[in-house]
Design a protein around this motif. Structure first.
Motif, PDB file in Angstrom:
ATOM      1  N   UNK A 125       9.081   6.803   3.478  1.00 13.19           N
ATOM      2  CA  UNK A 125       8.108   7.891   3.302  1.00 13.19           C
ATOM      3  C   UNK A 125       7.171   7.524   2.170  1.00 13.19           C
ATOM      4  N   UNK A 126       5.873   7.747   2.411  1.00 12.24           N
ATOM      5  CA  UNK A 126       4.885   7.600   1.345  1.00 12.24           C
ATOM      6  C   UNK A 126       3.864   8.705   1.530  1.00 12.24           C
ATOM      7  N   UNK A 127       3.784   9.611   0.558  1.00 14.61           N
ATOM      8  CA  UNK A 127       2.851  10.730   0.688  1.00 14.61           C
ATOM      9  C   UNK A 127       3.232  11.598   1.868  1.00 14.61           C
ATOM     10  N   UNK A 128       2.276  11.766   2.775  1.00 15.99           N
ATOM     11  CA  UNK A 128       2.539  12.569   3.966  1.00 15.99           C
ATOM     12  C   UNK A 128       2.828  11.708   5.178  1.00 15.99           C
ATOM     13  N   UNK A 129       3.003  10.423   4.984  1.00 17.14           N
ATOM     14  CA  UNK A 129       3.243   9.504   6.101  1.00 17.14           C
ATOM     15  C   UNK A 129       4.714   9.124   6.162  1.00 17.14           C
ATOM     16  N   UNK A 130       5.212   9.036   7.392  1.00 16.15           N
ATOM     17  CA  UNK A 130       6.560   8.541   7.661  1.00 16.15           C
ATOM     18  C   UNK A 130       6.440   7.196   8.367  1.00 16.15           C
ATOM     19  N   UNK A 131       7.339   6.275   8.015  1.00 16.51           N
ATOM     20  CA  UNK A 131       7.314   4.939   8.618  1.00 16.51           C
ATOM     21  C   UNK A 131       8.636   4.728   9.328  1.00 16.51           C
TER      22      UNK A 131
ATOM     23  N   UNK B 237       9.496   1.318   0.265  1.00 17.82           N
ATOM     24  CA  UNK B 237       8.194   1.678  -0.296  1.00 17.82           C
ATOM     25  C   UNK B 237       8.340   1.759  -1.812  1.00 17.82           C
ATOM     26  N   UNK B 238       7.359   1.195  -2.522  1.00 15.87           N
ATOM     27  CA  UNK B 238       7.288   1.336  -3.982  1.00 15.87           C
ATOM     28  C   UNK B 238       5.823   1.529  -4.337  1.00 15.87           C
ATOM     29  N   UNK B 239       5.507   2.658  -4.961  1.00 12.00           N
ATOM     30  CA  UNK B 239       4.125   3.009  -5.273  1.00 12.00           C
ATOM     31  C   UNK B 239       3.278   2.955  -3.993  1.00 12.00           C
ATOM     32  N   UNK B 240       2.280   2.057  -3.945  1.00  7.29           N
ATOM     33  CA  UNK B 240       1.372   2.010  -2.781  1.00  7.29           C
ATOM     34  C   UNK B 240       1.664   0.818  -1.879  1.00  7.29           C
ATOM     35  N   UNK B 241       2.897   0.300  -1.906  1.00 11.15           N
ATOM     36  CA  UNK B 241       3.180  -0.900  -1.123  1.00 11.15           C
ATOM     37  C   UNK B 241       4.439  -0.695  -0.286  1.00 11.15           C
ATOM     38  N   UNK B 242       4.318  -1.146   0.974  1.00  7.24           N
ATOM     39  CA  UNK B 242       5.422  -1.091   1.936  1.00  7.24           C
ATOM     40  C   UNK B 242       5.837  -2.531   2.262  1.00  7.24           C
ATOM     41  N   UNK B 243       7.119  -2.841   2.154  1.00  7.86           N
ATOM     42  CA  UNK B 243       7.619  -4.157   2.550  1.00  7.86           C
ATOM     43  C   UNK B 243       8.515  -3.953   3.765  1.00  7.86           C
TER      44      UNK B 243
ATOM     45  N   UNK C 253       2.536  -4.439   3.064  1.00 15.31           N
ATOM     46  CA  UNK C 253       1.349  -3.687   3.442  1.00 15.31           C
ATOM     47  C   UNK C 253       0.890  -2.838   2.262  1.00 15.31           C
ATOM     48  N   UNK C 254      -0.442  -2.722   2.142  1.00 17.72           N
ATOM     49  CA  UNK C 254      -1.061  -1.900   1.090  1.00 17.72           C
ATOM     50  C   UNK C 254      -1.308  -0.509   1.660  1.00 17.72           C
ATOM     51  N   UNK C 255      -0.736   0.522   1.046  1.00 14.51           N
ATOM     52  CA  UNK C 255      -0.846   1.899   1.548  1.00 14.51           C
ATOM     53  C   UNK C 255      -1.801   2.743   0.724  1.00 14.51           C
ATOM     54  N   UNK C 256      -2.584   2.095  -0.143  1.00 16.82           N
ATOM     55  CA  UNK C 256      -3.428   2.875  -1.059  1.00 16.82           C
ATOM     56  C   UNK C 256      -4.631   3.498  -0.346  1.00 16.82           C
ATOM     57  N   UNK C 257      -4.989   2.995   0.817  1.00 20.20           N
ATOM     58  CA  UNK C 257      -6.144   3.549   1.549  1.00 20.20           C
ATOM     59  C   UNK C 257      -5.661   4.463   2.670  1.00 20.20           C
ATOM     60  N   UNK C 258      -6.611   4.880   3.451  1.00 20.82           N
ATOM     61  CA  UNK C 258      -6.269   5.810   4.538  1.00 20.82           C
ATOM     62  C   UNK C 258      -5.367   5.134   5.553  1.00 20.82           C
TER      63      UNK C 258
END
Length: 1447
Positions: free
Chosen positions: A484-490, A524-530, A541-546
């Protein structure tokens, strides 16, 4: 920590009550038999979550009795009560009915170890053996059938004889075992394989008999016991058979090679009678039984030990709850028991240090029970280690073990409590919430705004707002990994990652190629997904953008890591620059390394926890003492979990366990020896060890790292004593059955946090201070002190500096600590640290710093580490830990043991505990002074103590106390007990008892008492008694003083002789001044060491007897002038021996020698040695030699030749030494001296002497003479000796052959000497050669005689014509030869004429020397003429000739 999810089997409608259940040994397939009241029976198969297998249903109008799975194939053997036996195949459902062999209910079904044989037996005793092929299919009819007439009860196959285990040999070969490699090598002998399975088996009957059936299916009765047999077990290690009857009688039999059985043990097992019992046998010979009691009984047959396990009501069990059934999982070492109240009790084996597996000393720890409904009648562990099936009389439940889920994110933590319940902690607010899910929870992920749970089939999202939880969406999804990052589920699915909304809508797909594999790991850690895939690829992956963007390309770790089997876990740091990876090796074991992938550099490095250091290619800080010390703690470990800090990209933490436990059945989080290791990871400096932190007791597992805290999950039921929670809400265990979702509840804290080492005391500091501390720690780790201090120079808080000083204790950085103490203004600590620098051990210095900072536990560890037990002892004393101080002193610091006892006694005295203080004063051996001092205010107690101890010193102290109290009588008593005679005499004198005092002094002889009494008598003018007691006290100077003052001259002499030289001198002066008794004065001067004064006085007063005594004490150390004067005195009085002694002592050797010569005094060896000066300071070397020669000359005149030889030798005059030795006639010493000196002259002298001996009869002397002449290079003398030898041979033995040899040698010697000789020598050589030629002719004639007598006679007659024949050949010998010849020929007249001619030429010789007696008698008889001669002059025929060895 694990929980068990219970899955009820999906039994078809109308199913009957389950009666039997059994798992396949290798597959997760469960067989369940059920019976209905209408006597119908069914058998069904179920999968691991209870899924029903419709194709495998079997129904019969009969009850099923026995179920047995094939050991490897999915084939189930079924036995029915009507005697039918069938084989059911999974999953096809094929049914194979065995030919009709049995007519009664089946009681046993047993497969061989590989499944090639199936044994069936029934109630009537009929037994059949069937053959089964490799696919599990029946082959024809039964192989054999036996009838035993009694119901069959048990059957076990005998294990195969041990052969070569190929799998084991293969593992050993890979490990480098040369023997195993040789066995696989084609060069060696062929590999001998043991039988793949044992085909022989044992079968028991209800009448107590056990029959043996061999591999050819021939049966024989093996043994018999009383009662029906219920269980058979085979003991592999002992090759024995264990039999248990229905009365729980256990018998053990050893099996002989011929097939016989011998009973060696029989015992009655304890149990509750009249109950059904369940028995389990383990591979390590552990027998486990339950019989409807509250305990499980265990027997260790190898160690002949037994013990029991019981239920614990504090864990949730009820009073009176019975255990009905038992099952043991050997791989996990877990014992499970089913109870009558629907609970599953589990005991885990926890081995104690130093005990082996299976040891009865190992402890079984009871776990929290799993609750199911009903009465549990049967349980069994499945093939998969996490499956357990339980029959609760109504249905069957499959319990699936699942590791409890836990997650931490954005200051929110969630920990699973039960399969459907979570405990949620918000650290920002301190609130605790409970989440009750409708489904089982297999995973959880939390953020500050949401909680997401999933079970592999459905994902549910809860919104977290304040203290409430609200379900915002649930959607079906079979993903086993969710992030989970923000409102997104992976979520994951084959070859892609789905990005979803909380309601499940897919927003974006992240696709993976076929080579990259299927995503299985998300983090997930901060804005990055491994993402990690099943083909060991990772992508970030960089999750800092939309939309999520690829931060880097896919990385194939299999190309970088040797032996990679699969990825276990992947985590990314806060800025996406580093990815940490845990892997499993190809063999499935966890790797003991943590791998780090640098995204920018595209490189893979690692930290090896087995070796305790990073990979060799990584630069790291210098090997300081801290690194080396902590490296030892890290070696031999394996990582089990890892995390990055949520905001600091350099900080990494890893949880590790010892390498010996990472593959054990126990969960790593249950281990006690768990370490939390923190590393700094950067591109420039690689991996740097920052801290190694042992996991505190009471905590379960590491959850996360978020500076300034580590976060841990807590063990259920254990309160963490070191908890630093924001909220302190505590209560008992939760008993709410259905709490509302999101409602605040009172749970024990399930998450605990611990401050990092750098932040102890700074947990609430602001972000700037936090960053400064991290930078300080980082630069301190890399050794850059300038940057480290620069990062904290703006910090003014004393708390921060104190915290850094505490960190210096952990890192052993004293240089940094000094700066910290300075900024703290702690002068006392700075002074103590400076004083501690005198200690040689760095740890001891750091320990002093720890003490000053109040870190007492660290100080204790440091002192123990450097083995400074003396400082540790002082530390314990200073901190009031007296018991530890005493233990340390008694075990490791015995040199300070008495000091420790004394200090502890002082402490106890200060605390008012005088009774115990008294004991430790005695232990410290200071009680004689300290105890009276301590008890002086309590005289009654002190008197009791004095009488009890019976110690002289204490008696004396007490007597002095009583004397000070004027209690003289009591004081005298105790002085007597103390044997203090001085005090006794003193008190008696004080009291006027002089006679008593005198008696004590005389009886005891105590010097101090005698002296005191003498002073007393002197004070009362009793001089005689005073002198007497001064003498007893050995105070002779005082006695002498009194004698001089009172004219006691007779006593004065005796006292002076007993006293010291000063007193003797003083007494001598007294006598001399007085003018009387001058002999006493001389004696005293002499005894006092004033010899010159004594001699002067003796000469002056003509004290010759005294002078004689003085002279006896003179030696070489005395004054030479004094010695000379005394010697003159003795010469005057004709005492020459004494005069010589004094002259020698005065080193006047010539005078001493002269006196010896003139007075004919014998020089002894001792006297000669004393006159043999070796010190060049006394005489020059020439003068010394002259003295030595004079001594030798004197010895020669006195006939002491050996001593003369010795002195001549010391003087270097060896010829004279040899002459002296020759006069002694000591042949052995002469020969030895000649060989030692090795001088020509000496050799010749020795040889000449030896010629005077009987060399003719002593071959050794002969050889020595020849050798000495040869070594002396005197060939002319040697030639003369050879001539003498030749003449002896002619004259004495008439041996002309030896004489010829001797003369030949003489000629050779003369030729050698001819070069340096004159004409006289040449004439001698010519004469010798003439003699040789004559002897040769005579010898030739004698040798020729036996062959040609006439020619020999002619030669002899011609020889007689030679001039100067004699002495070369004696004329008598030549005529004797002719006379003998003519006598033998019978020409007696001719012989007689030759005899007359001989007599004419040698008228004075006796002819009997030359002619034999027989010939003379013959001549006299025939010729009638008497022949004169003396018989006694004839040489005897038996005289021995000596061999001269002249060759």
């Amino acid at each position: 920590m694990a929980v068990y999810f219970d899955h009820r089997i999906e039994a078809p409608e109308g199913s009957a009550v389950p009666s039997h259940l059994t798992w396949h040994s290798a597959l997760p397939v469960l067989a369940v038999a059920s019976s209905s009241p209408t006597n119908e029976g069914n058998v069904d198969l179920y999968l691991q979550q209870g899924e029903y297998v419709e194709s495998c249903h079997v129904g019969r109008p009969h009850q099923p009795t026995v179920l047995r799975w094939h050991p490897t194939k999915p084939v189930l053997a079924l036995g029915w009560e009507n005697g039918e036996v069938m084989l059911l195949t999974h999953p096809s459902g094929d049914q194979t009915v065995l030919p009709n062999t049995h007519t009664a209910g089946i009681t046993l079904l047993e497969w061989s170890s590989s499944g090639s044989r199936l044994v069936t037996g029934d109630q009537t005793g009929a037994l059949a053996v069937w053959k089964v092929d490799a696919r599990g299919r029946l082959q024809g009819n039964h192989l054999v059938k036996h009838e035993y007439s009694k119901p069959l009860t048990c059957c076990i196959f005998k294990p195969a004889a041990p052969g070569d285990d190929v799998a084991m040999l293969a593992r050993a070969s890979v490990g480098g075992d040369e023997r195993a490699l040789d066995m696989f090598s084609w060069k060696g002998a062929p590999l001998k394989m043991g039988p793949q399975e044992g085909l022989a088996f044992y079968v028991s009957t209800a009448d107590g008999k056990v029959h043996s059936v061999d591999e050819q299916c021939k049966t024989s009765t093996l043994l018999s016991v009383e009662g029906a047999i219920k269980k058979l077990f085979y003991l592999n290690k002992r090759e024995a058979l264990a039999v248990i009857t229905e009365t729980l009688m256990l018998s053990q039999y050893t099996l002989g090679p011929e097939g016989g059985a011998q009973e060696y043990m029989k015992v009655k097992l304890s149990s509750k009678t009249g109950q059904n019992f369940d028995i389990v046998w383990t591979e390590n010979s552990l027998l486990i039984t339950v019989s409807g009691e509250q305990v499980i009984r265990l027997w260790d047959l190898e160690r002949d030990d037994n013990f029991s396990l019981s239920l614990d009501e504090t864990l949730g069990f009820e009073r009176g709850e019975m255990i009905n059934c038992v099952s043991y999982c050997a791989a996990k070492e877990i014992l499970a028991g089913g109870t009558s109240h629907g609970r599953i009790a589990m005991w885990r084996m926890v081995a104690q240090p130093g005990s082996s597996k299976g040891d009865t000393n190992a402890q079984w720890k009871l776990q929290t029970p799993t609750e199911i409904e009903g009465n549990v009648t049967q349980i069994q562990w499945g093939s998969s280690l996490n499956l357990l099936a339980a029959n609760n009389s109504n249905t069957v439940l499959i319990l699936c073990e699942h590791v409890m889920s836990a997650h931490f994110g954005q200051q929110v933590a969630a920990v699973q409590l039960t399969p459907t319940q979570l405990s949620i902690t918000q650290f920002n607010t301190g609130a605790q919430l409970a989440l009750q899910s409708d489904t089982h929870i297999k995973g959880v992920c939390v953020t500050k705004e949401s909680v997401t749970v999933w079970n592999g089939k459905q994902v549910t999202v809860y919104e977290l707002s304040g203290t409430a939880l609200r379900n915002t969406g649930a959607f079906p999804c079979d993903s086993h990994a969710v992030a989970v990052h923000g409102e997104n589920l992976y979520t994951v699915e084959p070859n892609r990652v789905q990005i979803r909304t909380p309601q499940g809508t897919v927003k974006q797909l992240l696709t993976f190629s076929k080579a990259e594999g299927n995503p299985v790991l998300l983090s997930v850690c901060q804005f990055y997904l491994v993402v990690g895939t099943d083909t060991a690829h990772i992508r970030v992956f960089d999750l800092s953008r939309r939309d999520a963007k690829a931060h880097c390309g896919a990385k194939n770790l299999a190309d970088q890591i040797v032996g990679l089997g699969a990825l276990r876990s992947v985590k990314c740091n806060a800025n996406g620059s580093q990815v940490s990876i845990l892997i499993s090796q190809v063999n499935g074991r966890p790797d003991h390394k943590v791998y780090f992938y640098d995204v920018e550099m595209d490189t893979v490095t690692h930290f090896d926890f087995f070796a305790g250091r990073p990979s060799s290619g990584i630069s790291h800080c210098e090997d300081s003492e801290r690194q080396q010390f902590q490296g030892t703690e890290l070696s031999g470990r394996c990582p089990v979990s890892h995390f990055w800090d949520e905001s600091e990209p350099r900080l990494f933490v890893c949880e590790t366990v010892p390498i010996s436990t990472e593959s054990s059945s126990a969960s790593p989080v249950d281990m006690a020896d768990v370490s939390v290791v923190t590393l700094f990871c950067t591109q420039e400096h690689g991996l740097l060890l920052q801290d190694c932190y042992p996991k505190p007791a009471g905590l379960q597992a590491l959850l996360a790292l978020d500076v300034p805290y580590y976060y841990f999950s807590c063990k259920p039921g254990e309160r963490d004593p070191g908890s630093t929670e924001v909220s302190d809400t505590t209560s008992g265990p939760p008993h709410q059955t259905q709490p509302s979702k999101g409602a605040p509840v009172q749970f024990p804290h399930m998450v605990s946090r611990r401050a990092l080492r750098e932040f102890v005391g700074l947990e609430t500091c602001e972000k700037a201070t936090r960053d400064a501390m991290l930078n300080f720690s980082f630069y301190l780790t890399i050794g850059d002190m300038d940057e480290a201090f620069k990062s904290i120079k703006l910090i003014k808080s004393k708390a921060v500096w104190e915290n850094m000083a505490r960190m210096c204790v952990k890192t052993c950085r004293l240089d940094v600590a000094r700066v910290c103490l300075g900024n703290m203004g702690n002068a006392r600590a700075a002074k103590a640290l400076k004083e501690a620098e005198a200690e040689p051990e760095p740890e001891a210095q750091v320990a002093m710093l720890a003490i000053q900072l109040g870190m007492l536990e660290d100080a204790e560890k440091l002192y123990k580490c450097c083995q400074r037990y003396d400082l540790l002892n002082n530390f314990y004393q200073a901190s009031g830990q007296w018991q530890q101080a005493l233990d340390t002193a008694e075990s490791s610091d015995r040199i300070h043991l008495r000091t420790t006892y004394y200090n502890y006694a002082k402490y106890l005295e200060s605390m008012g505990n005088k009774t115990l203080a008294l004991v430790y004063y005695e232990n410290s051996d200071t009680h004689r002074a300290e105890v009276p001092r301590m008890l002086q205010d309590d005289t009654s107690s002190l008197e009791i103590y004095v009488n009890k101890m019976k110690d002289k010193n204490i008696y004396k102290w007490w007597a002095q106390y009583l004397e000070s109290q004027s209690d003289m009588d009591s004081a005298l008593h105790f002085y007597e007990c103390a044997q203090d005679y001085l005090s006794l005499v003193r008190v008696h004198c004080y009291m006027g008892n002089i006679q008593k005092a005198s008696a004590i002094a005389n009886d005891t002889g105590d010097r101090a008492a005698s002296y005191h009494l003498a002073r007393h008598y002197e004070g009362h003018d009793d001089i005689k008694q005073a002198v007497h007691f001064y003498t007893r006290a050995q105070a002779y100077n005082n006695a002498i003083r009194l004698c001089k003052e009172n004219g006691l001259d007779d006593q004065l002499m005796n006292l002076a002789l007993l006293s010291n030289p000063e007193d003797m001198m003083e007494a001598a002066c007294y006598y001399e001044e007085k003018g009387s008794h001058m002999d006493r004065a001389v004696t005293l001067y002499h005894k006092a060491g004033y010899v010159s004064k004594a001699l002067e006085l003796a000469f002056a007063t003509q004290q010759f007897s005294a002078l004689q005594l003085i002279a006896e004490d003179l030696n070489e150390n005395s004054d030479p002038a004094l010695l000379a004067r005394c010697s003159d005195f003795f010469i005057t009085h004709s005492q020459y021996e004494k005069a010589v002694e004094l002259l020698v002592a005065a080193k006047k050797y010539p005078q001493a020698l002269e006196l010896c010569v003139t007075q004919n005094l014998t020089i002894t060896e001792d006297l000669a040695e004393r006159m043999t000066v070796t010190d060049s300071k006394d005489l020059s070397e020439d003068a010394r030699k002259e003295v030595l020669e004079k001594i030798a000359d004197c010895c020669m005149r006195q006939g002491n030749y050996h001593l003369a030889t010795k002195k001549y030798t010391q003087a270097g005059n060896k010829p004279k030494a040899m002459r002296a030795l020759l006069k002694s006639g000591d042949t052995e010493k002469i020969v030895f001296f000649a060989n030692v000196c090795r001088q020509k002259e000496i050799f010749i002298m020795a040889a000449n002497y030896l010629q005077s001996l009987d060399w003719r009869n002593d071959p050794e002397i002969l050889k020595t003479i020849i050798g000495f002449y040869t070594k002396g290079r005197a060939p002319d003398l040697l030639a003369g000796f050879y001539e003498a030898c030749a003449q002896v041979e002619i004259d004495d033995y008439q041996n002309y052959e030896k004489a010829l040899d001797a003369l030949t040698e003489a000629a050779k010697c003369l030729l050698k000497a001819k070069d340096s000789s004159g004409e006289q020598q040449e004439a001698r050589v010519a004469d010798l050669q003439h003699k040789v030629s004559l002897i040769k002719k005579f010898v030739h004639a004698r040798r020729l005689y036996p062959e040609n007598a006439d020619e020999a006679v002619r030669l002899c007659e011609a020889l007689l014509e030679e001039p100067e024949l004699d002495p070369a050949v004696r004329i008598g010998d030549a005529f004797g030869f002719l006379v003998e010849h003519h006598c033998q020929q019978g020409n007696l007249e001719v012989a007689y004429r030759k005899l007359e001619e001989l007599q004419k030429r040698l008228p004075s010789q006796n002819v009997r020397y030359y002619i034999s007696q027989a010939s003379l008698e013959a001549l006299q008889k025939v010729m009638g003429v008497p022949i004169d001669g003396d018989d006694h002059t004839v040489k005897e025929d038996d005289e021995v000739e000596e061999d001269l060895n002249l060759s």
